[in-house]
Write a protein that holds these residues in place. Structure first.
Motif, PDB file in Angstrom:
ATOM      1  N   ILE A 112       0.840  -1.199   0.000  1.00  0.00           N
ATOM      2  CA  ILE A 112       0.000   0.000   0.000  1.00  0.00           C
ATOM      3  C   ILE A 112       0.875   1.250   0.000  1.00  0.00           C
ATOM      4  O   ILE A 112       0.644   2.211  -0.752  1.00  0.00           O
ATOM      5  CB  ILE A 112      -0.919   0.001   1.241  1.00  0.00           C
ATOM      6  N   GLU A 113       1.891   1.249   0.852  1.00  0.00           N
ATOM      7  CA  GLU A 113       2.722   2.437   1.010  1.00  0.00           C
ATOM      8  C   GLU A 113       3.516   2.749  -0.254  1.00  0.00           C
ATOM      9  O   GLU A 113       3.674   3.924  -0.628  1.00  0.00           O
ATOM     10  CB  GLU A 113       3.670   2.264   2.193  1.00  0.00           C
ATOM     11  N   ASN A 140      -2.066  -7.803  -2.961  1.00  0.00           N
ATOM     12  CA  ASN A 140      -2.601  -6.489  -2.573  1.00  0.00           C
ATOM     13  C   ASN A 140      -3.638  -5.996  -3.565  1.00  0.00           C
ATOM     14  O   ASN A 140      -3.816  -4.783  -3.736  1.00  0.00           O
ATOM     15  CB  ASN A 140      -1.462  -5.470  -2.453  1.00  0.00           C
ATOM     16  N   SER A 141      -4.343  -6.898  -4.213  1.00  0.00           N
ATOM     17  CA  SER A 141      -5.353  -6.515  -5.197  1.00  0.00           C
ATOM     18  C   SER A 141      -6.418  -5.625  -4.580  1.00  0.00           C
ATOM     19  O   SER A 141      -6.775  -4.570  -5.136  1.00  0.00           O
ATOM     20  CB  SER A 141      -6.003  -7.760  -5.812  1.00  0.00           C
ATOM     21  N   LEU A 142      -6.947  -6.015  -3.426  1.00  0.00           N
ATOM     22  CA  LEU A 142      -7.987  -5.210  -2.795  1.00  0.00           C
ATOM     23  C   LEU A 142      -7.419  -3.894  -2.280  1.00  0.00           C
ATOM     24  O   LEU A 142      -8.069  -2.843  -2.392  1.00  0.00           O
ATOM     25  CB  LEU A 142      -8.639  -5.985  -1.651  1.00  0.00           C
ATOM     26  N   GLY A 143      -6.217  -3.920  -1.713  1.00  0.00           N
ATOM     27  CA  GLY A 143      -5.597  -2.692  -1.243  1.00  0.00           C
ATOM     28  C   GLY A 143      -5.413  -1.684  -2.367  1.00  0.00           C
ATOM     29  O   GLY A 143      -5.632  -0.480  -2.189  1.00  0.00           O
ATOM     30  N   VAL A 169      -3.371  -5.651   1.998  1.00  0.00           N
ATOM     31  CA  VAL A 169      -4.779  -5.792   2.375  1.00  0.00           C
ATOM     32  C   VAL A 169      -5.309  -7.060   1.719  1.00  0.00           C
ATOM     33  O   VAL A 169      -5.303  -7.191   0.493  1.00  0.00           O
ATOM     34  CB  VAL A 169      -5.612  -4.576   1.939  1.00  0.00           C
ATOM     35  N   SER A 170      -5.761  -7.995   2.541  1.00  0.00           N
ATOM     36  CA  SER A 170      -6.217  -9.290   2.027  1.00  0.00           C
ATOM     37  C   SER A 170      -7.601  -9.170   1.414  1.00  0.00           C
ATOM     38  O   SER A 170      -8.276  -8.146   1.511  1.00  0.00           O
ATOM     39  CB  SER A 170      -6.238 -10.319   3.161  1.00  0.00           C
ATOM     40  N   GLU A 209     -10.178 -10.312   2.468  1.00  0.00           N
ATOM     41  CA  GLU A 209     -11.137 -10.108   3.560  1.00  0.00           C
ATOM     42  C   GLU A 209     -11.221  -8.637   3.958  1.00  0.00           C
ATOM     43  O   GLU A 209     -12.135  -8.223   4.685  1.00  0.00           O
ATOM     44  CB  GLU A 209     -10.677 -10.957   4.759  1.00  0.00           C
ATOM     45  N   GLY A 210     -10.262  -7.817   3.483  1.00  0.00           N
ATOM     46  CA  GLY A 210     -10.178  -6.429   3.911  1.00  0.00           C
ATOM     47  C   GLY A 210      -9.345  -6.263   5.166  1.00  0.00           C
ATOM     48  O   GLY A 210      -9.444  -5.240   5.843  1.00  0.00           O
ATOM     49  N   ARG A 211      -8.502  -7.241   5.457  1.00  0.00           N
ATOM     50  CA  ARG A 211      -7.639  -7.191   6.649  1.00  0.00           C
ATOM     51  C   ARG A 211      -6.268  -6.643   6.247  1.00  0.00           C
ATOM     52  O   ARG A 211      -5.571  -7.225   5.432  1.00  0.00           O
ATOM     53  CB  ARG A 211      -7.480  -8.589   7.241  1.00  0.00           C
ATOM     54  N   ALA A 212      -5.907  -5.500   6.827  1.00  0.00           N
ATOM     55  CA  ALA A 212      -4.591  -4.919   6.595  1.00  0.00           C
ATOM     56  C   ALA A 212      -3.592  -5.564   7.540  1.00  0.00           C
ATOM     57  O   ALA A 212      -3.820  -5.627   8.748  1.00  0.00           O
ATOM     58  CB  ALA A 212      -4.629  -3.409   6.809  1.00  0.00           C
ATOM     59  N   GLN A 213      -2.481  -6.053   6.974  1.00  0.00           N
ATOM     60  CA  GLN A 213      -1.444  -6.694   7.774  1.00  0.00           C
ATOM     61  C   GLN A 213      -0.079  -6.193   7.315  1.00  0.00           C
ATOM     62  O   GLN A 213       0.130  -5.941   6.135  1.00  0.00           O
ATOM     63  CB  GLN A 213      -1.504  -8.217   7.623  1.00  0.00           C
ATOM     64  N   ARG A 214       0.834  -6.109   8.270  1.00  0.00           N
ATOM     65  CA  ARG A 214       2.151  -5.579   7.960  1.00  0.00           C
ATOM     66  C   ARG A 214       3.191  -6.692   7.950  1.00  0.00           C
ATOM     67  O   ARG A 214       3.166  -7.580   8.785  1.00  0.00           O
ATOM     68  CB  ARG A 214       2.534  -4.513   8.976  1.00  0.00           C
ATOM     69  N   TYR A 215       4.090  -6.608   6.980  1.00  0.00           N
ATOM     70  CA  TYR A 215       5.250  -7.504   6.960  1.00  0.00           C
ATOM     71  C   TYR A 215       6.486  -6.670   7.292  1.00  0.00           C
ATOM     72  O   TYR A 215       6.530  -5.452   7.054  1.00  0.00           O
ATOM     73  CB  TYR A 215       5.397  -8.206   5.614  1.00  0.00           C
ATOM     74  N   PHE A 216       7.495  -7.329   7.854  1.00  0.00           N
ATOM     75  CA  PHE A 216       8.694  -6.647   8.315  1.00  0.00           C
ATOM     76  C   PHE A 216       9.926  -7.245   7.645  1.00  0.00           C
ATOM     77  O   PHE A 216       9.941  -8.431   7.299  1.00  0.00           O
ATOM     78  CB  PHE A 216       8.823  -6.769   9.832  1.00  0.00           C
ATOM     79  N   PRO A 217      10.984  -6.447   7.477  1.00  0.00           N
ATOM     80  CA  PRO A 217      12.195  -6.988   6.847  1.00  0.00           C
ATOM     81  C   PRO A 217      12.841  -8.064   7.706  1.00  0.00           C
ATOM     82  O   PRO A 217      13.004  -7.898   8.913  1.00  0.00           O
ATOM     83  CB  PRO A 217      13.112  -5.761   6.716  1.00  0.00           C
ATOM     84  N   VAL A 218      13.187  -9.162   7.073  1.00  0.00           N
ATOM     85  CA  VAL A 218      13.861 -10.256   7.760  1.00  0.00           C
ATOM     86  C   VAL A 218      15.347  -9.945   7.899  1.00  0.00           C
ATOM     87  O   VAL A 218      15.970 -10.269   8.909  1.00  0.00           O
ATOM     88  CB  VAL A 218      13.660 -11.577   6.993  1.00  0.00           C
TER      89      VAL A 218
END
Length: 897
Positions: A319-320, A532-535, A616-617, A619-628
């Motif tokens: 999204i960002e 991120n299709s929905l996002g 954004v899945s 379902e409309g659930r926004a979730q964040r991933y972080f750098p490994v």
């Protein structure tokens, strides 16, 4: 709740549970093998023995298996009674008689459930010196290694693979102390969830084959919370890195989404991160740039000199990153980067789930559905984890029957014996046969128009206000009426559809059916094509066709393309014309593709493993991933390239960018709360590296003997080191699942409110979409499809391994790519006089030969339709309704093939 006594202490536990689940939910340590929170109890291993007392006056009690004993008020048990402890120790000693002494070389070592349970029982030395039975290992494909000699016969593998995931090519063979878990012959495990055997198996019988090639111990992997990028469901993952290379991905528990399991694409599709096709340096006019600073200066100059600037976003970028591009080029110059049909479908789906007034359920909620209609989607390939959830949903009628018979729902074998007497209805209307047909109460195969017309008919029979298709034949009317009757009786009906059929009418029909359902607790869920299709749809933007027109008419001369191969979105000639017409083309991406090859300025972007972002899945659930692990110069996160391309960067940190996006886009305002949720109140950073992480100095000994300082992370709550605070970190943010005495992923129980429930403090993510309002009935009923005797209509068929752009670059996934062929109805094959594997010529309507491919006969495909595997290069940008001419290839051409 029930009040029970355990070793003299009173506890309130969940009524209806078994004693083992209750004890684990209380945080007590009780060994087990065959039990699994998702699979229930069978009592095969006899390892969870406890003493049950009749009453307070009973001094001896009796030995019972905790996994088979229901909790009840006034139940008195002991975990620590001498007899129970001795039984557990003796039992595991017997289980270990045939187990090899290979822990130091076993890939499960250090995260082995068998090791944990052995030590938990106090069994620390072996007395058996006899011969051990041995087995020959099998080749099981590119995902899973097989070492049968380590088996303790817990039966978890076949229970998951066959009973839970619907597989049919893994069996248990033999009797008594000589059992074998494998295939009837060597060969690739065919089920889409075979990789879960690695985590389900409590020993090292099934291990991660790609991880074996670049193996390291669990405690030497650097890990961070992440989200799967290979479909729209938003499954949570835990990627692990060593020496700057992504080594593996394991399931990261999420109570509302993926639970304990991942599909094989999500587990093994990470290889693109390490691919030779990674873009690791900037290129200016085909020449390598010396540094990121030089590339940024050139990018800045291009933006300043542009006479007209447009940006093309991406459904696989965060999204960002998409928002940063939108801000850089302006809202009126931002284009979503989707083909025209997909753009229309996503706009419609976004409108339906936000304004249609029907709840979009989580994957966990889909498992509670008591009647399901799948309209126009092959979920096993387009959204595998959703298909797995629906396999569990069909058992709800069986579980209800078990309740009436007073059989606990967790008593797995007894409940499954009832499946022939009751099963929740699952209806499937798809283009051709799917892997879920085996559990369906009714199936329909036809063209997208036929599927849509059936859906509209079902909606009409549920509610007479919904329009009825004209000219529906008697058989289809009867089927629609039967499906409607069973859906009407359901208390928790669920309608499932998606975009893989490229049919707007199917999407609209799915909404009509859901709207017509009388049940209050109903759901409507769509499978979307990318992470991120929905996002992207919520962010908003113009159509790709309009971007082409802007450059063609001279309104813009400079194009910035973000993580998007346009040759997958539109015909080659059209994209060629667009890129050739632009004066300057900038591509920001992490993998080489046809679009990046034509970019005047190519900027290397970080992947999900090296950057932070929000997805954004469906379902409309926004979730964040972080750098490994941190990026290496000159690779930057996509948003950083865009931000640094101006004199005074606007966003100093990722959090600033995310907050700006939340403030600017009302539909995404919730991601501001997501950012706050990801800043835990801990005393220091959360370490990405486990407390046993080793070899930090030796890793860099070829460069410098002394240990270099750890990279700084100013963007996230995590540290690139083993130092930090794990005690106060919320479970949703803990990178490595570990607890004292629990080294395997079974340790997740220590982080849950109750076994199988949400994590302490809540599961990750925030729902941005809640059902509201209502929409009028859709009435765009298509006419019946009539085959053309001279032309065939292209239908793209989804495939779990071929259909997604990134995972195809993972070597083990590449081994599972389907053969390049075309699927044809037997009637059409007869007209052409071709059989299986015969080559045919595919030509356009002008007679120009496009391809020559072998035929596969598919009886469930309708006449006039030509099925092609979505995502394979010859057809990746061909329209789903394209018409082609077929001709049987000549003998000479066959020889040439």
């Amino acid at each position: 709740m029930a009040r029970i006594e355990i070793d003299g202490n009173l506890h309130d536990v969940k009524d209806g549970d078994n004693v083992l689940a209750a004890c684990l939910s209380l945080g007590l340590d009780l060994p087990y093998f065959c039990w699994h929170p998702a699979l229930g109890s069978v009592g095969a291993c006899r390892q969870c023995a406890v003493i049950q007392y009749k009453d307070a006056e009973d001094p001896r009690g009796r030995l019972v298996m905790a996994c088979l004993t229901p909790v009840a008020d006034n139940l008195r048990i002991s975990l620590n009674a001498g007899l129970a402890r001795q039984f557990r120790q003796d039992n595991i000693e017997l289980l270990m008689t045939n187990h090899p002494h290979d822990c130091p070389v076993c890939e499960e070592g250090g995260e082995c459930h068998l090791q944990d349970m052995t030590l938990m029982t106090g069994h620390t030395a072996r007395r058996y010196r006899g011969r051990k039975r041995t087995h020959r290992n099998q080749y099981l494909g590119p995902f899973v290694n097989h070492e049968m000699n380590r088996c303790i016969a817990c039966y978890r593998c076949v229970r998951f693979y066959n009973d839970y995931a619907g597989g049919n090519d893994l069996e248990v063979l033999g009797i008594h102390n000589n059992v074998y878990f494998g295939r009837f012959e060597d060969g690739t495990l065919e089920n889409e969830f075979s990789g879960n055997l690695v985590e389900v198996c409590p020993t090292g019988v099934f291990t991660d084959k790609p991880f074996s090639d670049r193996y390291t111990r669990k405690w030497d992997l650097q890990t961070a919370p992440s989200v799967c990028v290979h479909c729209s469901l938003g499954c949570n993952t835990a990627p692990g890195e060593r020496y700057g290379e992504l080594r593996r991905i394991v399931n990261r528990y999420h109570g509302d989404v993926n639970g304990y399991f991942l599909c094989d694409r999500g587990r093994f599709g990470y290889g693109f991160v390490n691919s030779d096709l990674r873009i690791r340096t900037a290129r200016i006019d085909g020449q390598r740039a010396a540094s990121s600073e030089i590339a940024i200066e050139h990018f800045r100059a291009l933006l300043q000199d542009a006479q007209g600037l447009i940006g093309i976003g991406s459904p696989r970028a965060s999204i960002e990153a998409n928002f940063a591009l939108r801000e850089r080029v302006g809202e009126d110059n931002f284009f979503l980067g989707l083909d025209d049909t997909e753009h229309t479908l996503l706009e419609t789906i976004h409108h339906v789930i936000t304004s249609g007034g029907i709840h979009t359920p989580s994957l966990r909620e889909t498992e509670q559905a008591d009647a399901v209609l799948i309209l126009g989607e092959d979920l096993t390939h387009s959204a595998p984890r959703l298909a797995l959830s629906l396999r569990q949903a069909v058992r709800n009628a069986t579980i209800e029957l078990a309740k009436k018979l007073k059989i606990p729902h967790w008593l797995d074998n007894a409940v499954r014996q009832l499946q022939g007497q009751a099963q929740s209805p699952l209806f499937i209307a798809s283009v051709y046969a799917s892997r879920l047909d085996d559990i369906a109460a009714g199936t329909f195969h036809g063209s997208p128009e036929a599927i849509a017309r059936l859906g509209f008919a079902i909606a009409h029979y549920l509610n007479q206000e919904s329009p009825l298709p004209f000219g529906l034949d008697e058989a289809d009317n009867a089927l629609a009426s039967r499906m409607a009757a069973q859906l009407r009786q359901a208390k928790r009906p669920l309608i499932v559809s998606g975009t893989s059929g490229s049919s707007l009418a199917v999407i609209q029909a799915a909404y009509n059916v859901a709207k017509a359902l009388p049940a209050q607790d109903k759901g409507l869920i769509f499978a979307l094509p990318e992470a991120n299709s929905l996002g992207l749809a919520m962010l908003g933007g113009k159509r790709l066709e309009a971007a082409f027109a802007h450059v063609k008419n001279g309104s813009a001369d400079t194009v910035v393309i973000l993580e998007n191969d346009l040759y997958r979105r539109a015909p080659q000639a059209q994209v060629d014309d667009f890129l050739n017409s632009a004066q300057q083309t900038v591509a920001i991406d992490h993998l080489e593709n046809t679009t990046t090859a034509k970019a005047g300025l190519l900027l290397p972007a970080a992947t999900f493993a090296e950057s932070e972002g929000t997805l954004v899945s469906n379902e409309g659930r926004a979730q964040r991933y972080f750098p490994v692990y941190p990026t290496k110069e000159p690779v930057l996160a996509a948003w950083q390239w865009l931000d640094r391309a101006i004199e005074k960067p606007r966003w100093n940190h990722f959090g600033d960018l995310s907050s700006a996006c939340a403030a600017e886009i009302p539909a995404l305002a919730g991601i501001a709360r997501l950012g706050q949720a990801n800043v835990p109140a801990v005393e220091g950073k959360i370490p990405r590296q486990p407390h046993r992480y080793s070899g930090r100095t030796a890793m860099y000994a070829n460069i410098k003997v002394s240990e270099p300082p750890s990279p700084e992370d100013h963007e996230t709550p995590f540290a690139f080191s083993m130092e930090g605070d794990t005690v106060h970190a919320p479970p949703a943010m803990v990178p490595v699942v570990w607890a004292p005495g629990w080294n395997s992923n079974q340790a997740i129980g220590k982080f849950q409110d109750e076994i199988g429930g949400p994590l302490h403090g809540g599961d990750p993510g925030i729902r941005l979409v809640e059902a509201s309002g209502t929409l009028p009935w859709f009435d765009g009923i298509p006419p019946a499809y009539t085959p053309d005797p001279t032309l065939w209509r292209i239908i793209r068929l989804p495939n779990i391994f071929a259909g997604e752009e990134l995972s195809r670059h993972s070597p083990p996934i590449a081994e599972r790519l389907p053969d390049l062929c075309i699927f044809m109805n037997p009637e059409d094959a007869g007209r052409l006089a071709v059989r299986d594997n015969d080559p045919v010529e595919i030509a356009d309507v002008a007679g120009f030969v496009l391809h020559q491919l072998p035929v596969r006969i598919e009886p469930t495909l309708s006449p006039g339709l030509l099925g092609v595997t979505s995502g394979l290069p010859p057809f990746q940008n061909m329209r789903n309704d394209a018409r082609v001419v077929l001709k049987k290839a000549s003998v000479q051409e066959e020889d040439r093939l």
